[in-house]
Design an enzyme around this catalytic site. Structure first.
Site, PDB file in Angstrom:
ATOM      1  N   ASP A  60     112.684 -39.188 107.355  1.00 13.69           N
ATOM      2  CA  ASP A  60     113.448 -38.278 108.213  1.00 13.69           C
ATOM      3  C   ASP A  60     112.996 -38.532 109.645  1.00 13.69           C
ATOM      4  OD1 ASP A  60     114.642 -37.192 105.977  1.00 13.69           O
ATOM      5  OD2 ASP A  60     113.217 -35.532 105.810  1.00 13.69           O
ATOM      6  N   ASP A 106     122.304 -31.884  96.496  1.00 17.21           N
ATOM      7  CA  ASP A 106     121.083 -31.084  96.550  1.00 17.21           C
ATOM      8  C   ASP A 106     120.981 -30.268  95.279  1.00 17.21           C
ATOM      9  OD1 ASP A 106     120.346 -32.058  98.949  1.00 17.21           O
ATOM     10  OD2 ASP A 106     121.038 -30.346 100.137  1.00 17.21           O
TER      11      ASP A 106
END
Lengths: 217, 258
Positions: free
Chosen positions: B130, B11
């Site tokens: 997702d 990330d």
């Protein structure tokens, strides 16, 4: 000692050949350039015919569509420049789409023909339940050429493509890979080389291949 | 033989690696290039950089970062997070990313996937999905997952299986499939979800969310058609190196690059 160094440096620079990396808007020029630099090459990223003519080697990278790529090369006036370069027996390396463009036709292309430097066509992998397309990831290759000296049979290189070349003359195949079928993943004919995989993304193995290419000059 | 891929995920916030990375011996643990080098040495097959920066300056920072990574490591990597349009994709690819991942924008504007794959080739367009389990408790046989966007905050009403098939048809070259139910749990990948989607599409699927043990990777590769497993915390906290995972998988008979 200092004056000697001063003389030596420019001479050395002159002696190293210059590689033109053709920038025709077909992606990922950056990685190829950096990888060649790391291998000790002098490079120029360019799409100017006169600059490319003055270089000793050409690297034609590229990802994307066959039609778009050929049209871009035409538009920039580079098709004849590339052909002249190859006729003059100067080293040429095509990577991924840049390799496919060497062939006569592609199943992907509706509008354009390829450079036609190598006989044969470019075909699409047929997706099956156990065969995902694109062929994406690390696959092992079988090498069969002195060009791949120092590259062990079974070495892994990175692939990322849906189309593969099918040369008419099997003698140009210098490495093969298996993905559902055995296909030509590297070709060579005199001064012309092509790699379907990405040497610039294949870590140490890929860099070693690029080093061999640079040494051709 | 094409090998199964192990992909660490990083990330990125404002050009730095976040999520409590604890690498030993690094001069600067927050530098994405340094972290990428560590994973390169561990024989990771690819890297995924997910940008979670919220600032206005985001795009330029991300492009700068991609250039810096491409200068220093010679392995494939995917970049995603807030990719809005063709211009964003072009800039990231030109800067040296192998693939660009699109999530929210692909759901909102599916034609972006088609346009991008026609222009740059399917092989560099990843659609990230997702998915959350919404199986009706009264009908547990009929498994269902819903697609969420905006970092998992917004439900879309889309069925994950339908969307995955559509994404492939639109021209996506790969699907990055994250289970919102399993992400961060370390309980293993969502096998049912991964199996359902990976068997239904003809493009590669990367399983994501839930890796906590070596067995989880084996579970995923032996029970589903996933082409790759993505993991974050298991690598960040140095429980295992990428090489540990691959060595284990090789012993289990999975084709990996070692």
């Amino acid at each position: 000692m200092i004056p000697a160094v001063k003389v030596f440096l420019p001479l050395r620079v002159l002696l190293i050949s210059m590689i033109a990396i053709i920038d025709y808007g077909m992606g990922n020029i950056h990685s190829v350039n950096k990888a060649l630099e790391v291998c000790g090459a002098r490079t120029l990223v360019t799409n100017k015919p006169e600059v490319i003519r003055s270089c000793d080697m050409i690297v034609l990278p590229g990802v994307g569509a066959f039609d778009d790529a050929m049209q871009e090369l035409e538009k920039l006036g580079l098709v004849s420049v590339i052909k002249e370069h190859i006729l003059a027996q100067k080293p040429f390396l095509g990577i991924c789409l840049g390799m496919q463009l060497l062939f006569e036709t592609s199943e992907e292309a509706k509008l354009t023909k390829g450079l036609g430097i190598l006989k044969g066509k470019v075909r699409r992998f047929e997706a099956r339940k156990d065969l995902k397309v694109p062929h994406m990831g690390w696959n092992s290759i079988k090498v069969a050429s002195p060009f791949f000296k120092g590259i062990a049979d079974g070495s892994f290189v990175y692939f990322c493509h849906s189309y593969y070349p099918e040369p008419k003359e099997k003698s140009v195949i210098v490495a093969t890979c298996n993905y559902g079928i055995d296909f030509a993943c590297a070709v060579a004919q005199n001064n012309v080389f092509g790699m379907q995989f990405h040497p610039e993304k294949s870590q140490k193995v890929g860099l070693r291949m690029l080093e061999s290419f640079i040494k051709l000059c | 033989m094409l090998t199964k891929r192990i992909i660490p995920c990083l990330d990125i916030k404002e050009g730095r690696v976040v999520k409590g990375v604890k690498f030993l011996g690094l001069r600067d643990a927050g530098d994405p290039v340094e972290v990428a080098k560590v994973y390169d040495a561990q024989e990771a097959d690819e890297l995924v950089f997910l940008d979670i920066t919220a600032s206005f300056e985001k795009r330029r920072i991300l492009v700068d970062l991609v250039e810096k990574i491409a200068k220093n490591i010679f392995m494939p990597f995917t970049v995603g997070g807030g990719v809005n349009d063709i211009g964003d994709i072009r800039n990231l690819l030109n800067a040296g990313a192998e693939k660009v991942s699109i999530n929210t924008q692909a759901v909102k504007f599916p034609e972006l996937v088609t346009e991008a794959s026609e222009r740059f080739g399917s092989q560099c367009i990843v659609v990230a999905i997702d998915a959350k389990d919404i199986t009706d408790p009264d009908n547990p046989e009929h498994l269902k997952w819903e697609v969420f966007i905006n970092g998992g905050r917004t439900p879309t009403g889309l069925d994950a299986l339908d969307w995955a098939k559509k994404a492939a048809k639109l021209g996506a070259g790969e699907i990055l499939l994250t289970s919102m139910d399993f992400d961060g749990t370390k309980d293993g990948y969502d096998i049912a979800l991964t199996k359902t989607i990976s068997e239904a599409v003809s493009i590669p699927v990367i399983a994501s969310g839930g890796a906590g043990k070596l067995e989880h990777f084996w579970d995923c590769f032996s029970k589903t058609q996933a082409s790759a497993c993505l993991a974050a915390s298991i690598f960040h906290y140095q429980e295992y190196t990428v090489k540990d995972v691959k060595t284990y998988l090789q012993l289990k008979g999975v084709a990996v690059r070692l």
